[in-house]
Write an enzyme that holds these catalytic residues in place. Structure first.
Site, mmCIF file in Angstrom:
data_model
loop_
_atom_site.group_PDB
_atom_site.id
_atom_site.type_symbol
_atom_site.label_atom_id
_atom_site.label_comp_id
_atom_site.label_asym_id
_atom_site.label_seq_id
_atom_site.Cartn_x
_atom_site.Cartn_y
_atom_site.Cartn_z
ATOM 1 N N THR A 533 11.890 29.552 37.886
ATOM 2 C CA THR A 533 13.113 29.440 38.697
ATOM 3 C C THR A 533 13.475 30.814 39.246
ATOM 4 O O THR A 533 13.356 31.825 38.542
ATOM 5 C CB THR A 533 14.276 28.840 37.879
ATOM 6 O OG1 THR A 533 13.924 27.504 37.523
ATOM 7 C CG2 THR A 533 15.554 28.785 38.684
ATOM 8 N N PHE A 535 16.378 33.217 40.814
ATOM 9 C CA PHE A 535 17.830 33.388 40.778
ATOM 10 C C PHE A 535 18.207 34.477 41.771
ATOM 11 O O PHE A 535 17.453 35.437 41.950
ATOM 12 C CB PHE A 535 18.291 33.834 39.387
ATOM 13 C CG PHE A 535 18.078 32.787 38.331
ATOM 14 C CD1 PHE A 535 19.114 31.971 37.927
ATOM 15 C CD2 PHE A 535 16.835 32.617 37.732
ATOM 16 C CE1 PHE A 535 18.920 31.003 36.947
ATOM 17 C CE2 PHE A 535 16.628 31.656 36.766
ATOM 18 C CZ PHE A 535 17.671 30.844 36.366
#
Ligand code: PEP
Ligand code: MN
Length: 633
Positions: A533, A535
């Site tokens: 992921t 960010f």
């Protein structure tokens, strides 16, 4: 005239141009724009423009065709943003000025200030010198009123705006006033304009009751020519044959001013209509037409008001209006102005004292302690003392950063398996004062977590965020369990810890197991180990440029015509920019219209800004650089 300077002009060349023009009798102002730096030279003298064109460092000279020069869009292409304390007026914001017509007593202004502050006003208004039609009407409390106004502004952290009616009042007003208001009756009081302009402070210039737009801009020119750069135009209605309303609010002045001038324009529907019930619809109309702000008269008890009671809103009406503006503004690509509040700055200092080392960075993220965002934050700021602010929603993270409650926010924007987290991208459009200052990628390793000593075979229910459950589908199929969606992965661990049941488990990161004292029964239960992921680290736009930047994220729309997106791609290509990602998102409030988000690899931030402001801006409609940062690993 406008003197466009060469990009690489030397300081001494610029000084020589200034000296040349000032010796000829011009007033000269430097205007640094995104595309170019220009000098505006105005004065009651004429000169052959070719003599200026010949000076070293001058690219070209353009005469300004309009009678108003400094106020004209010809001189400054970008919108002027007036900054007063923490408040910004202009650009993509809608700033709301509110308060009573007149300051009547200390209690009244305090009560009004509290109400308008709580509903989201950013500037407190109130008259202490009232220009009344009748000499027998209440004329204002003068200095006493200014003192009360200032005290209320300080208590509720709002700069104050008040009317000046005479140059003779400057000395008494100086210590109390953040924004001077020139009233409709004084718009062409040229001696007053000159004296107020010389103060160099922000000025609201109301449109005269029978003033044409050009006369209004000429009045603004007086203020600008005499020393202030910060003029806010205010349309407050003009006299027409219609007498149902007190004045006729000229909404069409907004798009006209936007075309003719770079100055911000606000709308005063209170004086514009004179009728309380007409204020709400006309305020919304003003915002819809592109106003940079509103000026609204609000009185805690309008029936007792000493002036303009019938047009003053009750605090509840103002609150409702603010909610409607908040809903309307994004439809036209704007956001209600929400500055850093002093109360948060005080809170920040108190926090730092409490932290003893005096330097914890406050980082907000969505989710419970132990969330993946917390892990990303710890990784990005590794080695720094952090104080985490777990928040309920992504919007709460943006709010926390915007209001100054947090120094940074960390928000997930894309998962390698499931794609973009659209809600976070949409929030950037709603928060023009937030930008990306960093990026962090982490591997998402899910774990099966339960009370210490739990046997996997005893588990009946497994809780996690729907994405967490989905990403561990294969493993979960091997268990005979009910899958229960939960709002947050770390939150599901907290829930299992509270339930103290050996039949429950959660799927989340290792950090959450540690925070809640639970045991990891099985590590790495995700189906695909290539689960990463990205960010973004977000901060307020005043945050200094990050170092070693090599990536930019931009957002833009293109005209609805053949080849328009291709035009943007060609700009990227011809400038050697490597586009890493391009994705479209619906524009809220405009069905079937889209914004494009793009990540671009950059070599030099200054070069990129140059290409962006010149070439990309030209090929697009709405365009914003969301941030220039160092690509995260
Ligand atoms: C006011 O703002 O209270 C006021 C007197 O406004 P105007 O000058 O627009 O009448
Ligand atoms: Mn009034």
């Amino acid at each position: 005239m406008i003197i466009i300077l060469n990009r690489d002009i030397r300081k001494d060349q610029k000084t020589a141009i200034f000296n040349y023009l000032e010796n000829k009798g011009f007033k000269v102002k430097e205007i640094v724009g995104e595309e170019e730096t220009v000098l505006g030279a105005v004065g009651a003298v004429s000169i052959d423009p070719r003599s200026v064109e010949l000076l070293a460092g001058v690219k070209s000279v353009i005469p300004i065709s309009k009678p108003y020069k400094l106020a004209s869009r010809e001189l400054r292409k970008e919108d002027t943003v007036v900054t007063i304390g923490n408040v910004k007026i202009g650009g993509p914001r809608v700033a709301v000025f509110a308060g009573p017509c007149a300051v009547e007593s200390e209690e009244q202004i305090m009560e009004a200030a509290e109400a308008v502050f709580n509903s989201g006003a950013v500037i407190l208004r109130g008259g202490a010198f009232k220009p009344r039609t009748s000499p027998y009407a209440f004329q204002g409390h003068g200095e006493k009123g200014l003192k009360w106004l200032k005290a209320a502004g300080e208590k509720y952290d709002m700069p104050v705006a008040t009317e000046i009616v005479s140059p003779a009042h400057i000395d008494v007003m100086r210590d109390y006033v953040d924004i001077y208001q020139i009233g409709a009756r004084n718009m062409q009081n040229f001696e007053l304009l000159k004296s107020v302009g010389e103060l160099g402070k922000p000025v609201i210039l109301k449109r005269g009751m029978s003033a044409r737009i050009e006369e209004w801009l000429m009045a603004a020119e007086y203020l600008l020519a005499h020393g202030t750069d910060d003029v806010i135009l205010c349309e407050r209605g003009i006299r027409t044959f219609e007498n149902y309303t007190r004045n006729t609010l000229d909404i069409s002045a907004i798009p006209i001013i936007k075309k003719l001038s770079h100055l911000p324009i606000i709308i005063d529907p209170s004086h514009g209509t004179g009728l309380r019930e007409k204020v709400h619809p006309m305020a919304l109309a003003g915002v819809a037409a592109g106003a940079d702000g509103l000026m609204i008269e609000v009185h805690p008890h309008p029936e007792e008001a000493l002036s303009d009671g019938p047009q003053s809103l009750y605090p509840e009406q103002f609150d409702k209006l603010m909610k409607d503006i908040q809903a309307l503004a994004p439809v036209i690509g704007k956001e209600i102005e929400r500055p850093v509040r002093k109360s948060f700055i005080v809170h920040k200092l108190a926090d730092r004292d409490a932290a003893e080392d005096g330097g914890d960075l406050r980082v907000a993220y969505q989710g419970e302690p132990g969330a993946y965002s917390e892990l990303a934050a710890a990784g990005h700021f590794s080695g720094k003392a952090l104080s985490f602010r777990p928040s309920k929603s992504f919007e709460a993270v943006f709010d926390s950063v915007l209001t100054g409650a947090s120094d940074y926010g960390v928000i997930p924007v894309e998962n390698a398996l499931t794609g973009s987290i659209h809600e976070c991208f949409d929030l950037f459009l709603r928060y023009p004062d937030i930008r990306i200052v960093g990026e962090k990628q982490i591997r998402i390793q899910h774990n099966l977590i339960a009370l210490p000593g739990t046997a996997i075979t005893d588990i009946k229910k497994v809780y996690s965020h729907p994405q967490g459950l989905m990403q561990c589908a294969k493993f979960l199929e091997t268990l005979d369990v009910e899958q229960v969606p939960y709002y947050d992965t770390a939150g599901s661990v907290s829930f299992v810890a509270q339930q103290k049941s050996g039949e429950l488990a959660a799927i989340a990161g290792a950090g959450a197991a540690a925070v809640y004292g639970l045991e990891i029964l099985k590590e790495g239960v995700e189906t695909n180990p290539c689960n990463f992921t990205r960010f973004f680290i977000i901060a307020r736009s005043e945050h200094p440029e990050p170092e070693n930047t090599n990536k930019a994220t931009i957002v833009f729309s293109v005209p609805d015509e053949k080849g328009s997106l291709c035009g943007v791609l060609q700009v990227m290509d011809s400038n050697g920019l490597n586009m890493k990602k391009l994705e479209s998102r619906p524009i809220h409030g405009k069905p079937w219209e889209y914004m494009f988000y793009s990540d671009v690899e950059i070599k030099d931030p200054d070069d990129f800004i140059n290409i962006a402001s010149k070439n990309i801006r030209k090929a697009t409609e709405d365009f914003r650089v969301l941030g220039i940062y160092k690509a995260g690993i």
